[in-house]
Write an enzyme that holds these catalytic residues in place. Structure first.
Site, short mmCIF file in Angstrom:
data_model
loop_
_atom_site.label_atom_id
_atom_site.label_comp_id
_atom_site.label_asym_id
_atom_site.label_seq_id
_atom_site.Cartn_x
_atom_site.Cartn_y
_atom_site.Cartn_z
N GLU A 108 -16.44 44.41 76.59
CA GLU A 108 -16.53 43.23 75.74
C GLU A 108 -17.83 42.46 75.97
O GLU A 108 -18.44 41.95 75.03
CB GLU A 108 -15.32 42.31 75.96
CG GLU A 108 -14.02 42.84 75.39
CD GLU A 108 -14.06 43.04 73.89
OE1 GLU A 108 -14.92 42.45 73.22
OE2 GLU A 108 -13.22 43.80 73.37
N TYR A 129 -14.36 33.89 72.65
CA TYR A 129 -14.06 35.20 72.09
C TYR A 129 -13.65 36.20 73.17
O TYR A 129 -12.60 36.85 73.08
CB TYR A 129 -15.26 35.78 71.30
CG TYR A 129 -15.06 37.26 71.14
CD1 TYR A 129 -14.17 37.75 70.19
CD2 TYR A 129 -15.67 38.17 72.02
CE1 TYR A 129 -13.91 39.10 70.09
CE2 TYR A 129 -15.41 39.52 71.92
CZ TYR A 129 -14.53 39.98 70.97
OH TYR A 129 -14.25 41.31 70.90
N ASP A 131 -14.05 37.34 66.22
CA ASP A 131 -15.46 37.71 66.32
C ASP A 131 -16.06 37.75 64.91
O ASP A 131 -15.41 37.34 63.94
CB ASP A 131 -15.61 39.06 67.03
CG ASP A 131 -15.10 40.19 66.15
OD1 ASP A 131 -14.28 39.94 65.26
OD2 ASP A 131 -15.52 41.34 66.36
#
Length: 362
Positions: free
Chosen positions: A50, A132, A150
């Site tokens: 991520e 996020y 996102d």
DNA sequence: TATTCGTGGCG
DNA sequence: TCGCCAAGAAT
């Protein structure tokens, strides 16, 4: 008042069914079939992927993810590495604050027993983990019912609900739409399904509405606006800056003169060639890092950053063995890897190495 | 709230 | 050649 002829539950079901059949196979992902059997992804790998994926394409991240997990299979391994090692391996990925925060985060988590927090709130306290990424890790690694918003999800929501308000002002509205849709039963798969849909079907330029499982409910599709949305505020043009890069090799052993950049700011903490200041109007003032006869390598290096264009002149020299640089330090030829430099500095190297004064050495 | 932070691919 | 944009965070 919901005047639509479909329900949120139906929409979720369609998306998840599409994901079950079309999920991308990604190295850091546990696919829907395995997941249905109770397999959960390793939070370390989810976190690493991520962070790498922030503003970065999947194709590029694949290579870096493979290298990082090969070198450092667990968070404790990454924590044990030096920051310089991490910066060198991150080189080329961009946004180098991510690498510094990644390393700092790994040390905090390793110190705490190697376990990542399982809640969005706990995750968001860690360096480099914002709203996020915290939601994504909580949802994907722990199946917490978090809305993962996102750029993909914003685009899907803007189209699904035909939101005409431009980004970034529309962010809160789009996030609210996304939050209202979160699946209470398969939050992790739902989050990944939304992102896969945005990445492979509901794409920015040419959305493939014919293949979209949500087309039946899409307001932008109905009004022919899909390709236009989301709208974005006008961008300010990028100024052009000029500068000079200095590539010195030492006669005899062929060592390269490199300099570690300051820890914050542009290319912060990365290794590179000494450079002049980068100016917009006037020519940059010469700033050679050691006293020598410098030659213009000829070719210019052009590079575009997020908010400006840069054109660099490249000067090279073959330095006398005993010379003491004013800035930077010599790196032995056998320890030098151009791949450990950020892209701009790799381009400078590619130009400099063609010059006779540099190429002739060992 | 608005800037600052990389890079590569694509139309 | 050039603008656009991608799984954002920090300040």
């Amino acid at each position: 008042m919901n005047t639509e002829h479909w329900t949120k539950a139906e929409l979720r079901a369609r998306l998840l069914a599409w994901y079950d059949a079309n999920a991308r196979a990604l190295p850091w992902r546990v696919g829907p079939a395995e997941r249905a059997r109770g397999v959960r992804p390793d939070p370390y790998r989810v976190w690493l992927s991520e962070v790498m994926l922030q503003q970065t394409t999947v194709a590029v991240v694949r290579r870096y993810f493979a290298r990082f997990t090969e070198l450092w299979p667990r968070v404790e391994d990454l924590a044990a590495a030096s920051e310089a090692q991490v910066m060198a391996e991150w080189a080329g990925l961009g946004y180098y604050a991510r690498a510094r925060n990644l390393h700092a985060c790994a040390r905090i988590v390793a110190e705490a027993g190697g376990r990542f927090p399982s809640t969005r709130e706990g995750l968001e306290k860690l360096p480099g983990i914002g709203p996020y990424t915290a939601a994504a890790i909580a949802a994907i690694a722990h199946d917490a019912p978090e809305a993962v918003v996102d750029g993909n999800v914003e685009r899907v929501m803007a189209r699904l609900h035909a939101v005409e308000e431009p980004l970034p002002k529309a962010k809160p509205r789009l996030a609210a739409h996304a939050a209202a849709l979160v699946s209470p039963h398969r939050p992790g798969d739902f989050a990944q399904a939304m992102m896969d849909l945005g990445a492979t079907v509901c794409t920015p330029r040419a959305p493939a509405c014919g293949r979209c499982p949500l087309a039946f409910a899409c307001a932008a599709r109905a009004s022919g606006l899909a390709r236009e949305l989301p709208r974005r505020a006008a961008k300010t043009p990028k100024p052009r800056r000029r500068g000079i890069a200095y590539v010195a090799r030492r006669a005899g052993d062929g060592a390269w003169l490199l300099e570690r950049r300051p820890p914050r700011g542009l290319l912060g903490g990365t290794l590179g060639w000494p450079v002049s200041e980068w100016t917009e109007g006037d020519a940059p003032a010469p700033a050679p890092p050691l006293a020598a006869e410098w030659s213009d390598a000829g070719a210019r290096v052009r590079h575009t950053f997020t908010h400006f264009h840069l054109e660099l002149e490249v000067f090279v020299t073959l330095a006398a063995p005993g010379v003491e640089p004013r800035r930077g330090s010599f790196v032995p030829a056998e320890a030098f890897r151009a791949e450990a430099l950020p892209s701009l500095m790799r381009k400078v190297h590619a130009v400099a190495r063609e010059h006779p004064a540099i190429a002739a050495v060992s």
